[in-house]
Motif scaffolding. Structure first.
Motif, PDB file in Angstrom:
ATOM      1  N   PHE A 218      11.988 -15.840   2.829  1.00 38.03           N
ATOM      2  CA  PHE A 218      11.019 -16.595   3.624  1.00 38.03           C
ATOM      3  C   PHE A 218      10.122 -15.681   4.452  1.00 38.03           C
ATOM      4  CE2 PHE A 218       9.600 -18.789   7.428  1.00 38.03           C
ATOM      5  CZ  PHE A 218       9.025 -19.924   6.879  1.00 38.03           C
ATOM      6  N   PHE A 219      10.686 -14.573   4.918  1.00 33.02           N
ATOM      7  CA  PHE A 219       9.958 -13.692   5.839  1.00 33.02           C
ATOM      8  C   PHE A 219       9.294 -12.506   5.140  1.00 33.02           C
ATOM      9  CE2 PHE A 219      13.331 -15.722   8.282  1.00 33.02           C
ATOM     10  CZ  PHE A 219      12.599 -16.258   9.327  1.00 33.02           C
ATOM     11  N   ASN A 220       9.411 -12.487   3.820  1.00 33.89           N
ATOM     12  CA  ASN A 220       8.896 -11.381   3.028  1.00 33.89           C
ATOM     13  C   ASN A 220       7.359 -11.399   3.005  1.00 33.89           C
ATOM     14  OD1 ASN A 220       8.638  -9.384   1.175  1.00 33.89           O
ATOM     15  ND2 ASN A 220       9.367 -10.587  -0.565  1.00 33.89           N
ATOM     16  N   THR A 221       6.743 -10.305   3.419  1.00 35.17           N
ATOM     17  CA  THR A 221       5.277 -10.231   3.395  1.00 35.17           C
ATOM     18  C   THR A 221       4.824  -8.886   2.834  1.00 35.17           C
ATOM     19  OG1 THR A 221       5.019  -9.192   5.547  1.00 35.17           O
ATOM     20  CG2 THR A 221       5.170 -11.587   5.534  1.00 35.17           C
ATOM     21  N   ASP A 222       3.547  -8.794   2.536  1.00 28.30           N
ATOM     22  CA  ASP A 222       2.977  -7.533   2.025  1.00 28.30           C
ATOM     23  C   ASP A 222       3.306  -6.377   2.952  1.00 28.30           C
ATOM     24  OD1 ASP A 222       1.462  -8.887   0.049  1.00 28.30           O
ATOM     25  OD2 ASP A 222      -0.043  -9.363   1.563  1.00 28.30           O
ATOM     26  N   GLU A 223       3.093  -6.622   4.246  1.00 28.08           N
ATOM     27  CA  GLU A 223       3.209  -5.542   5.215  1.00 28.08           C
ATOM     28  C   GLU A 223       4.665  -5.094   5.377  1.00 28.08           C
ATOM     29  OE1 GLU A 223       1.506  -8.319   5.653  1.00 28.08           O
ATOM     30  OE2 GLU A 223      -0.561  -7.586   5.695  1.00 28.08           O
ATOM     31  N   LEU A 224       5.566  -6.083   5.385  1.00 28.48           N
ATOM     32  CA  LEU A 224       6.990  -5.758   5.463  1.00 28.48           C
ATOM     33  C   LEU A 224       7.389  -4.890   4.280  1.00 28.48           C
ATOM     34  CD1 LEU A 224       8.081  -7.535   7.808  1.00 28.48           C
ATOM     35  CD2 LEU A 224       9.722  -8.428   6.181  1.00 28.48           C
ATOM     36  N   PHE A 225       6.913  -5.318   3.124  1.00 30.94           N
ATOM     37  CA  PHE A 225       7.193  -4.601   1.894  1.00 30.94           C
ATOM     38  C   PHE A 225       6.659  -3.174   1.988  1.00 30.94           C
ATOM     39  CE2 PHE A 225       5.805  -3.299  -2.315  1.00 30.94           C
ATOM     40  CZ  PHE A 225       6.975  -3.438  -3.027  1.00 30.94           C
ATOM     41  N   ALA A 226       5.417  -3.059   2.469  1.00 30.48           N
ATOM     42  CA  ALA A 226       4.788  -1.743   2.561  1.00 30.48           C
ATOM     43  C   ALA A 226       5.615  -0.810   3.437  1.00 30.48           C
ATOM     44  CB  ALA A 226       3.369  -1.883   3.121  1.00 30.48           C
ATOM     45  N   VAL A 227       6.170  -1.347   4.515  1.00 27.76           N
ATOM     46  CA  VAL A 227       6.956  -0.508   5.423  1.00 27.76           C
ATOM     47  C   VAL A 227       8.337  -0.217   4.836  1.00 27.76           C
ATOM     48  CG1 VAL A 227       8.005  -0.378   7.702  1.00 27.76           C
ATOM     49  CG2 VAL A 227       5.716  -1.337   7.447  1.00 27.76           C
ATOM     50  N   ALA A 228       8.964  -1.252   4.271  1.00 30.14           N
ATOM     51  CA  ALA A 228      10.349  -1.100   3.796  1.00 30.14           C
ATOM     52  C   ALA A 228      10.471  -0.091   2.657  1.00 30.14           C
ATOM     53  CB  ALA A 228      10.903  -2.461   3.355  1.00 30.14           C
ATOM     54  N   ILE A 229       9.487  -0.074   1.741  1.00 27.50           N
ATOM     55  CA  ILE A 229       9.646   0.816   0.586  1.00 27.50           C
ATOM     56  C   ILE A 229       9.512   2.287   0.968  1.00 27.50           C
ATOM     57  CG2 ILE A 229       8.937  -0.824  -1.194  1.00 27.50           C
ATOM     58  CD1 ILE A 229       6.222   0.752  -1.217  1.00 27.50           C
ATOM     59  N   GLN A 230       9.149   2.557   2.228  1.00 26.50           N
ATOM     60  CA  GLN A 230       9.099   3.955   2.640  1.00 26.50           C
ATOM     61  C   GLN A 230      10.492   4.523   2.866  1.00 26.50           C
ATOM     62  OE1 GLN A 230       6.224   4.762   5.700  1.00 26.50           O
ATOM     63  NE2 GLN A 230       4.930   3.124   4.975  1.00 26.50           N
ATOM     64  N   GLN A 231      11.491   3.621   2.918  1.00 28.69           N
ATOM     65  CA  GLN A 231      12.869   4.080   3.039  1.00 28.69           C
ATOM     66  C   GLN A 231      13.290   4.759   1.749  1.00 28.69           C
ATOM     67  OE1 GLN A 231      14.694   3.919   5.705  1.00 28.69           O
ATOM     68  NE2 GLN A 231      13.087   2.857   6.842  1.00 28.69           N
ATOM     69  N   LYS A 232      14.059   5.817   1.894  1.00 29.25           N
ATOM     70  CA  LYS A 232      14.604   6.444   0.685  1.00 29.25           C
ATOM     71  C   LYS A 232      15.863   5.691   0.287  1.00 29.25           C
ATOM     72  CE  LYS A 232      12.770  11.023   1.493  1.00 29.25           C
ATOM     73  NZ  LYS A 232      12.362  10.905   2.914  1.00 29.25           N
ATOM     74  N   GLY A 233      16.094   5.562  -0.998  1.00 28.74           N
ATOM     75  CA  GLY A 233      17.303   4.926  -1.498  1.00 28.74           C
ATOM     76  C   GLY A 233      17.294   3.419  -1.278  1.00 28.74           C
ATOM     77  N   LYS A 234      18.486   2.812  -1.321  1.00 25.57           N
ATOM     78  CA  LYS A 234      18.595   1.361  -1.213  1.00 25.57           C
ATOM     79  C   LYS A 234      18.358   0.901   0.227  1.00 25.57           C
ATOM     80  CE  LYS A 234      19.553   0.645  -5.511  1.00 25.57           C
ATOM     81  NZ  LYS A 234      18.444   0.203  -6.342  1.00 25.57           N
TER      82      LYS A 234
END
Lengths: 107, 244
Positions: B113-129
């Motif tokens: 429900f809370f998934n957005t472009d911007e959240l995605f953009a920030v989260a994928i900067q994490q390494k690994g899972k």
């Protein structure tokens, strides 16, 4: 339009929106084995974010000059490894200043 | 004994912190929507409900436009939100490969429900899972900011100086740039996928004939699919070794 109609519209749109966001997360739990699909999904975020940015960014600030400078500052700072907050705030400040100057000097 | 490897991955607190720039970017968008909806004579509770349930800037503006146009066919509304935000399917699919496989179905349904472009953009900067707690931490401030920004837009149309709101229009784009540039520096394939997307996007958006038939939503999808397919053919990624 009455409130009942508006509420029906909002709920239907909300459901479609939610399903688009949620279903791929729930139904694609395992690791995709296919190497082509893996590669495709690996590149998707960069391609999506790029095509969302270009060319829309240049009309995002009410002036092409301020948008272009804000864009260049963001690219430069990101290139030198600055984090999100620094990049976002710096480009906003640049855009703000340039907009003010543009309004003052009428360019 | 605590498992240091798991603890080392960012959790709820880091998520909260990383959500702050996103929240900052959402304020002016939600504010602008509150103003637009109020001008369209939406009552505050209806505007807030729309923001709370849809939680999508571009989608909300598109739906507001349709309502103002007096559209009565429900399917048109469903199709519009689908077209405008079709990219979410691609992003969520890509996301599904990055989040912790142990995240439960219920957690995924809630986070969805809370998934957005911007959240995605920030989260994928994490390494690994990416851990579930990190994701949920990230959702907090942006969603609050969305709700507050909308109310403020409804109540005080003139409280935020327009010059600040206008300047903040660049925030989401600055975030996308900050997301894609650092990996593009390290990886040639990512760099070329980005270059292809830039060229495709400019060609499609600036060809009046194409712009006449395709909405911005479709153009994003076409650019992304074509650039990623070419990327996947030219630079297939190395198969990751199985997690032990």
């Amino acid at each position: 339009m009455n409130y009942q109609q508006l509420l029906v519209i909002i709920f239907i749109v909300a459901i479609v929106m939610y399903l688009m966001r949620m279903l791929p997360l729930v139904f694609c739990k395992g690791k995709i084995k296919n190497r082509f699909l893996q590669s495709f999904l690996f590149y998707v975020p960069y391609a999506v974010l790029t095509s969302m940015t270009i060319p829309e960014v240049f009309s995002s600030t009410g002036g092409v000059i301020s948008a272009t400078l804000g864009f260049l500052v963001a690219v430069g700072l990101a290139y030198f490894g600055q984090g999100l907050l620094v990049v976002a705030l710096s480009s906003t400040v640049v855009v703000f200043v340039v907009n003010q100057l543009a309004a003052f000097f009428k360019f | 004994m605590e498992n240091t490897e798991v603890n080392a991955a960012p959790g709820f607190k880091e998520g909260l912190k990383d959500g702050i720039p996103i929240a900052l970017g959402y304020l002016p968008i939600a504010f602008a929507f509150g103003v637009a909806a109020t001008k369209a004579r939406f009552l505050l509770w209806l505007t807030e409900l729309m923001g709370a349930l849809l939680y999508t800037g571009s989608g909300q503006f598109a739906i507001l436009n349709l309502i103002q146009g007096g559209e009565t066919v429900l399917f048109t509304y469903a199709l519009t939100i689908f077209v405008v935000n079709c990219r979410y399917i691609l992003l969520s699919l890509s996301f599904s490969q990055r989040i912790d496989p142990n995240m439960s179905t219920l957690q995924r349904m809630l986070f969805g429900f809370f998934n957005t472009d911007e959240l995605f953009a920030v989260a994928i900067q994490q390494k690994g899972k990416i851990k579930a707690s990190y994701l949920f931490g990230m959702t907090v401030f942006p969603y609050i900011s969305w709700l507050v920004g909308t109310i403020v837009g409804c109540l005080f149309t003139n409280i935020m100086p327009m010059s600040v709101a206008v300047a903040m229009g660049i925030v989401p784009f600055a975030m996308y740039i900050a997301t894609i540039i650092p990996p593009a520096r390290k990886s040639k394939p990512i760099f070329w996928v980005i270059v292809m997307s830039v060229i495709l996007s400019i060609v499609l958006e600036c060809t009046p004939f194409i712009r006449g038939i395709l909405s911005a939503g479709w153009i994003i999808i076409i650019c992304a699919v074509v650039a990623s397919v070419i990327g996947a053919i030219m630079f297939p990624i190395d198969e990751e070794e199985d997690d032990k």
